[in-house]
Write an enzyme that holds these catalytic residues in place. Sequence first.
Site, PDB file in Angstrom:
ATOM      1  N   HIS A 184      17.383  31.516 -12.063  1.00  0.00           N
ATOM      2  CA  HIS A 184      16.227  32.313 -12.751  1.00  0.00           C
ATOM      3  C   HIS A 184      16.063  31.928 -14.348  1.00  0.00           C
ATOM      4  CE1 HIS A 184      14.603  34.972  -9.765  1.00  0.00           C
ATOM      5  NE2 HIS A 184      15.578  35.486  -9.495  1.00  0.00           N
ATOM      6  N   GLN A 227      14.060  38.622 -14.915  1.00  0.00           N
ATOM      7  CA  GLN A 227      13.572  39.471 -13.642  1.00  0.00           C
ATOM      8  C   GLN A 227      13.347  41.009 -14.248  1.00  0.00           C
ATOM      9  OE1 GLN A 227      16.729  38.280 -10.990  1.00  0.00           O
ATOM     10  NE2 GLN A 227      15.363  39.073  -9.626  1.00  0.00           N
ATOM     11  N   CYS A 265      15.295  37.797  -2.870  1.00  0.00           N
ATOM     12  CA  CYS A 265      15.310  38.071  -4.389  1.00  0.00           C
ATOM     13  C   CYS A 265      14.502  39.521  -4.315  1.00  0.00           C
ATOM     14  CB  CYS A 265      14.279  36.723  -4.802  1.00  0.00           C
ATOM     15  SG  CYS A 265      14.299  36.961  -6.828  1.00  0.00           S
ATOM     16  N   LEU A 266      15.060  39.781  -5.524  1.00  0.00           N
ATOM     17  CA  LEU A 266      14.431  41.343  -5.893  1.00  0.00           C
ATOM     18  C   LEU A 266      13.164  41.148  -6.417  1.00  0.00           C
ATOM     19  CD1 LEU A 266      17.571  43.285  -7.471  1.00  0.00           C
ATOM     20  CD2 LEU A 266      16.476  43.716  -5.246  1.00  0.00           C
ATOM     21  N   GLY A 297      22.483  40.691  -7.659  1.00  0.00           N
ATOM     22  CA  GLY A 297      22.531  39.787  -8.855  1.00  0.00           C
ATOM     23  C   GLY A 297      21.273  40.142  -9.236  1.00  0.00           C
ATOM     24  N   HIS A 328      21.781  31.359  -7.585  1.00  0.00           N
ATOM     25  CA  HIS A 328      20.654  31.983  -7.642  1.00  0.00           C
ATOM     26  C   HIS A 328      20.239  32.626  -9.268  1.00  0.00           C
ATOM     27  CE1 HIS A 328      17.500  34.418  -5.316  1.00  0.00           C
ATOM     28  NE2 HIS A 328      17.543  35.184  -6.651  1.00  0.00           N
ATOM     29  N   GLU A 329      21.237  33.268  -9.888  1.00  0.00           N
ATOM     30  CA  GLU A 329      20.668  33.975 -10.892  1.00  0.00           C
ATOM     31  C   GLU A 329      20.719  33.105 -12.058  1.00  0.00           C
ATOM     32  OE1 GLU A 329      19.607  36.906 -10.643  1.00  0.00           O
ATOM     33  OE2 GLU A 329      20.666  37.155  -8.835  1.00  0.00           O
TER      34      GLU A 329
END
Length: 160
Positions: free
Chosen positions: A136, A51, A90-91, A46, A132-133
């Site tokens: 963000h 991000q 997380c990226l 995701g 999660h996304e």
Amino acid sequence: MAIRIIVKEPDEVLHKTAKEVKEVTPNVKKLLNDMADTMYDAEGVGLAAPQVGILKRLIVVDVGDEHGLIKMVNPEIVAKDGEQFGPEGCLSIPGLNGDVRRAEQVTVKGLDENGKELTITGTGLLARCFQHEIDHLDGVLFTDIAERVYEYTPERAGKE
């Protein structure tokens, strides 16, 4: 399509609220495609627009299930059910994981890349990824809500 640079913590853009997308334009479609390319390149499941440094309410998700790649504009959770507790990474926060409590099932409503209404109900990993996304988009990172945060290494994967 292009691979974008993933913004890393502590960049302040990750802590801001993303703005609603008023219209799905060709630029929005291109950004969604770039986000998908970036997510796949980074081997993520995701990615949210903040991000990649853009404060717009856009997410892409692909957990490898029957839904495939999901691109959503202005996603919002309209229903939640149950509970799951487990690790997340997380990226934008490489090297850390955290144990996070999430709903087991969520229904998310938004627009697809063509501006048409889209509603998806997901369970398990898809539900976790949606939550999660969407966090963000509100400037919330998993480390803000995790019950425990710990260093991630491939050797320790699955042993926590």
